[in-house]
Design a protein around this motif. Structure first.
Motif, PDB file in Angstrom:
ATOM      1  N   VAL A 229     -33.435 -45.246 -29.697  1.00 35.59           N
ATOM      2  CA  VAL A 229     -32.379 -44.679 -30.528  1.00 35.59           C
ATOM      3  C   VAL A 229     -32.793 -44.881 -31.984  1.00 35.59           C
ATOM      4  N   ALA A 230     -33.264 -43.828 -32.615  1.00 31.31           N
ATOM      5  CA  ALA A 230     -33.828 -43.955 -33.956  1.00 31.31           C
ATOM      6  C   ALA A 230     -32.729 -44.056 -35.013  1.00 31.31           C
ATOM      7  N   ASN A 231     -31.648 -43.303 -34.807  1.00 28.01           N
ATOM      8  CA  ASN A 231     -30.497 -43.396 -35.707  1.00 28.01           C
ATOM      9  C   ASN A 231     -29.253 -43.546 -34.848  1.00 28.01           C
ATOM     10  N   ASP A 232     -28.453 -44.529 -35.184  1.00 27.49           N
ATOM     11  CA  ASP A 232     -27.281 -44.804 -34.369  1.00 27.49           C
ATOM     12  C   ASP A 232     -26.037 -44.741 -35.262  1.00 27.49           C
TER      13      ASP A 232
ATOM     14  N   ALA B  49     -30.288 -33.495 -35.122  1.00 25.36           N
ATOM     15  CA  ALA B  49     -29.538 -34.684 -34.725  1.00 25.36           C
ATOM     16  C   ALA B  49     -28.886 -34.440 -33.376  1.00 25.36           C
ATOM     17  N   ASP B  50     -28.776 -35.500 -32.587  1.00 24.57           N
ATOM     18  CA  ASP B  50     -28.086 -35.358 -31.318  1.00 24.57           C
ATOM     19  C   ASP B  50     -26.572 -35.374 -31.520  1.00 24.57           C
ATOM     20  N   ARG B  51     -26.142 -36.081 -32.558  1.00 28.67           N
ATOM     21  CA  ARG B  51     -24.721 -36.097 -32.887  1.00 28.67           C
ATOM     22  C   ARG B  51     -24.558 -36.286 -34.390  1.00 28.67           C
ATOM     23  N   GLY B  52     -23.391 -35.989 -34.902  1.00 21.37           N
ATOM     24  CA  GLY B  52     -23.118 -36.200 -36.314  1.00 21.37           C
ATOM     25  C   GLY B  52     -23.258 -34.929 -37.116  1.00 21.37           C
ATOM     26  N   GLU B  53     -22.814 -35.002 -38.389  1.00 22.85           N
ATOM     27  CA  GLU B  53     -22.895 -33.792 -39.203  1.00 22.85           C
ATOM     28  C   GLU B  53     -23.353 -34.109 -40.621  1.00 22.85           C
TER      29      GLU B  53
ATOM     30  N   ALA C 156     -28.694 -40.134 -23.613  1.00 16.31           N
ATOM     31  CA  ALA C 156     -27.542 -39.916 -24.486  1.00 16.31           C
ATOM     32  C   ALA C 156     -26.240 -40.076 -23.705  1.00 16.31           C
ATOM     33  N   ARG C 157     -26.269 -39.592 -22.460  1.00 20.88           N
ATOM     34  CA  ARG C 157     -25.070 -39.737 -21.639  1.00 20.88           C
ATOM     35  C   ARG C 157     -24.815 -41.204 -21.305  1.00 20.88           C
TER      36      ARG C 157
ATOM     37  N   LYS D 246     -29.643 -39.971 -33.591  1.00 21.50           N
ATOM     38  CA  LYS D 246     -30.854 -39.266 -33.172  1.00 21.50           C
ATOM     39  C   LYS D 246     -31.559 -40.126 -32.132  1.00 21.50           C
ATOM     40  N   ILE D 247     -31.783 -39.536 -30.959  1.00 22.74           N
ATOM     41  CA  ILE D 247     -32.389 -40.294 -29.863  1.00 22.74           C
ATOM     42  C   ILE D 247     -33.747 -39.703 -29.524  1.00 22.74           C
ATOM     43  N   PHE D 248     -34.761 -40.550 -29.534  1.00 21.32           N
ATOM     44  CA  PHE D 248     -36.065 -40.166 -28.995  1.00 21.32           C
ATOM     45  C   PHE D 248     -36.153 -40.757 -27.599  1.00 21.32           C
TER      46      PHE D 248
END
Lengths: 518, 375
Positions: free
Chosen positions: A17-20, A55-59, B372-373, A11-13
């Motif tokens: 990067v809040a969660n990597d 989330a920007d990525r992940g599941e 992100a990129r 998760k990116i603000f």
């Protein structure tokens, strides 16, 4: 199969990067503690799970199946409930009304209150969460309100319960009760994620501990495999002193003398009811008590924010009973407010502007009404250096800092001013262990420099670590006085909650030497 | 503790300027786009309309003079509203303070008209400031003492102020003749036109100086924009004003008196609005009458909004609104597009700036994607 599983959540603000790439799993009937400093990304992660953030990525997988959670509604449908740090209850409504809100039993828009009440009652019985279904939220204590939140999640069919910093607002007794509630929940087959930055809680309640730092999972352990020091190191990334060393106090001249102080609260009820005490130079006096026993009004009276009804306040012999906030500062009283966002900082100001707050009229920072930005910036840079505020420059807005660094700005300003008396209210509230250590060191340094410190804290741990003398406040009166090391937390807790209504009564277990005047 | 430093936004001068100016400029462009669309749908020639609008506002020295003429009072009311906003106060009643300032200027301008301009001009301006401040004082006191909301009270005082002027110009202060207006102020209390400073020969050789009705009030306005900016940035008065505006509880904790800051702030705001009335009287009408302001006080709210409450931002914002108002007549005359379309564009500007969070959201989304990129 894990009931809840996170895979590679990112998760990116903007700028952070809040969660990597965070992965986590939760087995049925398990209590996982999510431990980390403020800003480590714990709450962000759980907000993703609860559908408050995307989330920007992940599941996210529920019962092994990928779940698309885009709103709290989806989360609830998947059996995930969350109790936030700040409760989301409708104050004027009753417990039952709050619990069924959104899923009211009944037909054609008419709520069947009898059914609702019965369901709430059954739930509260099943899980041992005793609460009056007809009480109004506004009349309940914070601990009770939290139970309502938990019941609400259970009513909505939660099988996974996320508790975000659930103990932050509770008294020590309420914390114990919460822990037993959590244990009975897992006995009934629920799973719990317990977000916290408090080490002792983790050790007490968790089956498994997941430690986060800087948005990443940095370790996983069990209470049986580690201790508080090890956990602190894992969480902060370096060795941390949990309880700082301090020498004996050398009590000098009395700095603060309070006599027969009576103060009204906002409802015009007497919140401080005849308090007398003194603090001398070179000592830390702590006011210990449960929130809402007159501490706020006492502090506000001392620092000139609230006019006392009766009594006197003297600073180094000078009467400052009716001094306003400005006169109090000029007299040498500094104040670390309990709420840094409300009282302590102007978040939209730069660090430099915040550092000068309160000294902004006096030389060398201003002359004849004109401010001197160069002097202010220089002072701010010096304090940033001395108090280890992590920021690229003094021009950064206070709102952009982490909680710990914000508090350092407040501490730097209030101590940097060179006060005679430091009134520190909840100076480490919401801070993580690293920042707590720092603030504690500053308070002791102030004491060792011969200044007077009045500490107001709801945290017994903090009171015992710092105080040379402890005054227990209960319902606006000093219930009892202890010298440092004279009382353990059981004893303090006993007096804090109104035990020993008479000063002559003994404590419950531990024997206590007479507090008395010194 | 290991915290990443590069993530923290630093308050660099150029960055804040870009951030602050970016959204208003984008909003104005979008508003012009939507305005064109509306004209196109309604069957007007948008190209011709904007050409005429430009011609009427910037197309000639005289047109630019008209823009300056309209922008002058807007600069003052914009500053007035912006200064209040910086203390968290919404002075919606700048119009009333403007009327009071205008009244003071008209009254004193007649009586001091015989003195030298060096005495008369500052005296009349100061009187107008005092009148505007006085008109804001009662709402300020009500706010500071009992918390009466300034939006209600300053608005109510606007009506009182306007009707006092209405009554005075038909009654006690009426000049001889049919028209309900005051006597003309003395020549030494008038703000001369800019072109009157130059000789005929200079105007012949440099026609660009022929600024028509544009008067010296614009320089007073520019001066005050800079002064207000300096006050906010470099004085304890301005610092306390901003502290109260951002967080009154923290300000109180730092020994700043919130009630007294409220009174000071609203009175300064009123004084600036009073100057708007004064320049209209001293530079344009030379007297006061019932409808002497077409709502400069209210348009000032929009100006402050576009300026993001920055005193220097008020300058371009007021010029923008001044230009639109100056060019709208030409637009109607030459492109046959109703003047009202300008009001639509103005409304769109306000709407878009008020909805800035939406724009910000887009910008942030783009930044996030880029980040992100990059990873």
């Amino acid at each position: 199969m894990p009931v809840l599983e996170l895979r590679g959540i990112t998760k990116i603000f903007p700028g952070v990067v809040a969660n990597d790439d965070v992965s986590l799993s939760l087995e049925p009937g398990e209590i996982v503690a999510l431990l980390g400093e403020n800003g480590a990304g714990k709450t962000t992660l759980m907000n993703v799970v609860y559908g408050l953030l995307a989330a920007d990525r992940g599941e996210v997988l529920v019962d092994g199946k990928p779940a698309r959670i885009k709103s709290p509604r989806d989360a609830i449908d998947h059996g995930i409930g969350m109790v936030h740090q700040h409760f989301m209850l409708v104050e004027p409504l009753t417990v039952t009304e709050n619990i069924v809100l959104g899923r009211e039993p009944g037909r054609f828009g008419v709520i069947d209150f009898a059914v609702a009440r019965e369901r709430v009652r059954a739930l509260s019985e099943q899980y041992g969460l005793k609460v009056d279904p007809d009480a109004r939220i506004q009349d309940l204590s914070v601990g009770m309100q939290q139970r309502v939140e938990i019941l609400k999640a259970l009513y909505q069919g939660a099988r996974v319960l996320i508790l975000d910093e659930p103990t932050a607002v509770l008294t020590p007794q309420e914390v114990h009760e919460l822990f037993s509630v959590v244990r009975s929940l897992v006995d009934e087959g629920l799973s719990v994620v317990f977000i916290t930055h408090k080490l002792e809680e983790v050790m007490a309640v968790a089956d498994r501990i997941v430690v986060m730092r800087d948005g990443r999972v940095v370790g996983e352990t069990r209470p049986s495999e580690t201790d508080m020091v090890g956990l602190a190191r894992m969480m902060v990334g370096r060795d941390v002193v949990l309880r700082i060393e301090k020498g004996p106090s050398r009590c000098g001249e009395p700095v603060l003398e309070v006599e027969g102080l009576r103060v009204l609260d906002d409802r015009r009820l007497e919140a401080v009811r005849g308090v007398s005490f003194s603090v001398c130079g070179g000592e830390v006096v702590a006011i210990a008590g449960v929130d809402g026993n007159g501490q706020r009004e006492l502090v506000e009276a001392l620092v000139g924010l609230r006019r006392p009804l009766a009594g006197t306040i003297r600073l180094k012999g000078r009467d400052v009973t009716h001094a306003g906030a400005r006169e109090a500062i000029e007299a040498g009283i500094s104040h670390i407010p309990e709420d840094r966002h409300r009282r302590g900082l102007v978040l939209d100001f730069s660090i430099a502007e915040n550092m000068v707050l309160g000294d902004h009229r006096v030389e060398p920072y201003a002359k004849r009404g004109v401010m001197r930005p160069a002097r202010i910036a220089q002072m701010a840079r010096e304090r940033i250096e001395a108090y280890d505020v992590r920021t690229p420059s003094e021009r950064v807005h206070a709102s952009a800092l982490s909680g710990g660094n914000q508090q350092k700005v407040v501490v730097a300003r209030e101590i940097g001013r060179g006060p005679e008396l430091l009134v520190a209210a909840q100076p480490t509230r919401g801070l993580d262990v690293g920042a707590i250590e720092f603030v504690h060191r500053q308070i002791i340094a102030q004491r060792d420099a011969g200044k007077a410190v009045l500490l107001v804290s709801f945290e017994l741990e903090e009171v015992m670590a710092l105080a040379d003398r402890i005054l227990v406040i209960y319902e606006g009166q000093i219930a009892r006085e202890f010298a440092a090391g004279e009382a353990d937390d059981e004893t303090l807790g006993y007096y804090m909650t109104g035990g020993g209504g008479s000063k002559l009564d003994g404590p419950p277990s531990a024997e206590v030497a007479a507090g008395g005047e010194r | 503790m290991s915290e990443s430093h590069e993530a923290l936004p630093e308050q660099r001068a150029w960055m804040t300027l870009l951030q602050k100016a970016g959204a208003p400029v984008v909003s104005v462009l979008i508003a012009i786009g939507i305005g064109s669309l509306i004209m196109w749908i309604s069957g007007y020639d948008a190209g011709a309309a904007f050409a005429a609008l430009f011609k009427g506002s910037l197309g000639s020295p005289k047109a630019f003079g008209d823009t300056l003429l309209r922008a002058t009072p807007l600069m003052f009311t914009g500053l007035a509203v912006a200064y209040g906003f910086r203390a968290g106060l919404f002075n919606i009643g700048a119009e009333g303070q403007l009327f009071m300032g205008g009244l003071a200027a008209a009254y004193l301008g007649v009586r001091l008209g015989g003195l030298s301009p060096a005495v008369a001009l500052p005296a009349v301006l100061v009187a107008a400031m005092a009148a505007g401040a006085a008109w804001a004082f009662v709402p300020a006191l009500l706010k500071a003492r009992i918390g009466a909301h300034e939006v209600i009270t300053t608005m109510m005082f606007t009506y009182i102020g306007k009707y006092i002027v209405s009554w005075l110009v038909v009654g006690p202060l009426k000049a001889p003749g049919q028209i309900p207006q005051t006597e003309m102020i003395g020549a030494s209390a008038q703000l001369p036109r800019i072109q009157s400073l130059f000789s005929d020969a200079a105007l012949q050789s440099l026609p660009i100086l022929k600024l028509g009705r544009g008067h010296m009030g614009i320089f007073v306005a520019l001066l005050f924009a800079v002064v207000v900016w300096l006050i906010l940035k470099y004085t304890t008065l301005g610092y306390e004003n901003r502290a109260v505006g951002f967080n009154p509880w923290a300000a109180e904790n730092a020994g700043i008196s919130v009630p007294s800051t409220i009174v000071k702030s609203l009175c300064i705001s009123g004084a600036l609005a009073g100057l708007a009335g004064a320049v209209e009287v001293m530079g344009v009408h030379h007297r006061i009458f019932d409808q002497f302001s077409p709502g400069f006080g209210f348009t000032g709210i929009a100006v402050a909004l576009v300026a993001k409450n920055h005193p220097l931002g008020v300058i371009p914002a007021a010029l923008l609104f001044g230009a639109m108002s100056a060019g709208s007549g030409t637009m109607q005359l030459e492109a046959d597009v109703p003047q009202k379309i300008v009001l639509i564009i103005q409304a769109l500007v306000i709407f878009l700036i008020a909805a800035e969070s939406v724009v910000q959201w887009f910008i942030q989304k783009r930044q996030k994607e880029a980040l992100a990129r990059a990873r």
